[in-house]
Write a protein that holds these residues in place. Structure first.
Motif: not given
Lengths: 263, 218
Positions: B41-65
């Motif tokens: 949900m958050l991932k889609a939300e950031y995408e839709d709102a054109q935030r300056a950051f992504h919710l990124t899948e990285i190193a078997e986890g998630y991080q805001i980058l």
């Protein structure tokens, strides 16, 4: 290993003549020779490539034996393959092409390089995305807000007041050991005469110099090595005990006279 | 407080990737599935709102980058510590380890054709690889594998994200293990044999002579 050929300078009379430092190793160089000349990897003209390879490593300095050895090893492999190609092969169906293993290694290495390049791109990609904490917190400015109470005159006079330390001259005398280990060996054996064990600290009683402690310790180690006694300590930094070894049946004499101490 | 908000708070406060199970520790009522759902949900939300950051899948986890296009602005803060880029040899060695783990030094050196102990040490110091076990071969060689930090460094969500250059003819995973007869293993091979190397009769089955000879030496 004969490295005489390595003393020659690089002769730049051909486009493939290269400085070996530019390459990460013999496979890198070999691949470069093959790829820049549009050679089919599966049909390498071994004689030609071997000549070029040898020429390319001519300038290799003998001072770096490690990497020189790596290049030489590959050169030797090439020459072996070249020789095998010249020999008539029996039962062509059965025998593997002598070049097969080298080709496999080259392709594998090339693939690794290709992957490295892509990983380099991933690394750069990742470098463009930042996590929290990327920009460090603003430093505290407390010390700047405090007015300076010293004047430059104060600083200068303080600087002038500093005395330059004078270097100590003079000779340092190195003295020979005055306490012999032999002496301590006699002491230990003497004190162990009437009892089976003794504390290390008790052996030092009456001797002031730390050197006595050192020599006594060395003497007890020497005696342990000669299986005259054994040492025991229940835990680190606790009292060290010296015990006489009881079993004499294996011919080990505890006679002081037999013990020769090198000093 | 709804679940996405809790998840968002945890992600915001963290400066390292977090797995759904780690995020779920924030509240007893949360389980991994709920967290996973909230993450999407958050991932889609950031995408839709054109935030300056992504919710990124990285190193078997998630991080805001932050999104890559903002890099030029952030890079202006030049007092910022930047991750060092790896050298060519390091990258090459790392690629071999990543694809062939667990793998020992000798095999790495056979593939690269050069001594690699220094590079291995550097990679270990940078926590990109670690010792993951010991091989069965002579001397039980140390085997190396990649770490979580390796995935973070390259921005991989998991090891499946490693580039797969299928167009090249040899798939590394399928390569046969090194044969001992290839002679390149002799480097650390059999010291006992080389001690006896002067004796041409060593190949003969009469081992008793050699055995007793060794006893004398010892």
């Amino acid at each position: 290993m004969d490295l005489r050929f390595a003393e020659g300078a690089i002769v730049r009379d051909d486009f493939f003549l290269v400085e070996t430092e530019r390459f990460q190793g013999p496979l890198d160089l070999l691949l470069h020779l093959i790829r820049t000349q549009d050679i089919d990897v599966f049909d390498i003209p071994v004689a030609r490539i071997t000549d070029q390879f040898l020429k390319a490593i001519e300038g290799l300095g003998a001072e770096d034996l490690d990497s020189a050895g790596e290049f030489l090893e590959t050169a030797a492999t090439l020459i072996r393959i070249k020789a095998q190609m010249l020999l008539p092969r029996e039962g062509d169906d059965e025998d593997e092409d002598p070049r097969a293993e080298l080709v496999r290694r080259l392709l594998e290495y090339e693939q690794i390089r290709e992957i490295s390049q892509r990983m380099r791109a991933s690394e750069a990609d990742r470098g463009r995305r930042f996590s929290k904490g990327f920009i460090p917190a603003r430093p505290k400015l407390l010390h700047q807000e405090m007015p300076l109470e010293t004047t430059w005159a104060d600083v200068l006079s303080a600087a002038l007041a500093v005395e330059m330390p004078t270097l100590r001259q003079g000779l340092h005398r190195v003295t020979t050991r005055t306490i012999s280990m032999q002496e301590k060996v006699v002491l230990i054996l003497d004190r162990l005469q009437g009892q089976s064990g003794i504390e290390f600290s008790r052996l030092l009683k009456g001797f002031g110099d730390t050197m006595h402690g050192v020599m006594t310790f060395l003497a007890s180690l020497e005696l342990t090595r000669r299986r005259v006694l054994f040492l025991r300590q229940s835990e680190p930094f606790s009292e060290l005990w010296l015990y006489r070894r009881e079993e004499d049946e294996d011919g080990g004499s505890t006679d002081v006279g037999v013990i020769e101490v090198d000093s | 407080m709804n679940t996405p908000q809790i998840v968002e708070a945890v992600l915001f406060a963290s400066d390292a990737p977090l797995t759904p199970s780690e995020i779920a520790r924030a509240d007893e009522r949360l389980d991994e599935d709920q967290v996973e759902e909230a993450l999407q949900m958050l991932k889609a939300e950031y995408e839709d709102a054109q935030r300056a950051f992504h919710l990124t899948e990285i190193a078997e986890g998630y991080q805001i980058l932050t999104r890559p296009e903002f890099a030029p602005y952030l890079e202006r803060f030049d007092n910022v510590p930047r991750a060092n880029r790896l050298s060519g040899p390091s990258l090459e060695t790392l690629a071999i380890i990543a694809y062939r783990q667990p793998i020992g030094r000798i095999e790495i050196e056979y593939i690269r054709g050069v001594n690699s102990s220094g590079v291995i040490r550097t990679l270990q110091d940078r926590s990109l690889i670690d010792i993951v076990g010991r091989g069965d071969g002579l001397g039980r060689p140390l085997l190396y594998g990649t770490t979580q930090h390796f995935q973070e460094h390259f921005g991989f969500a998991s090891l499946d994200d490693l580039p797969r250059p299928d167009e090249l003819p040899i798939i590394l995973k399928d390569r046969m293990p090194l044969q001992e007869s290839e002679g390149d293993l002799d480097e650390e091979g059999t010291p006992a044999m080389s001690d006896l190397g002067e004796n041409p009769a060593e190949e003969q089955p009469d081992n008793s002579v050699n055995e007793s000879a060794k006893d004398v030496v010892l």
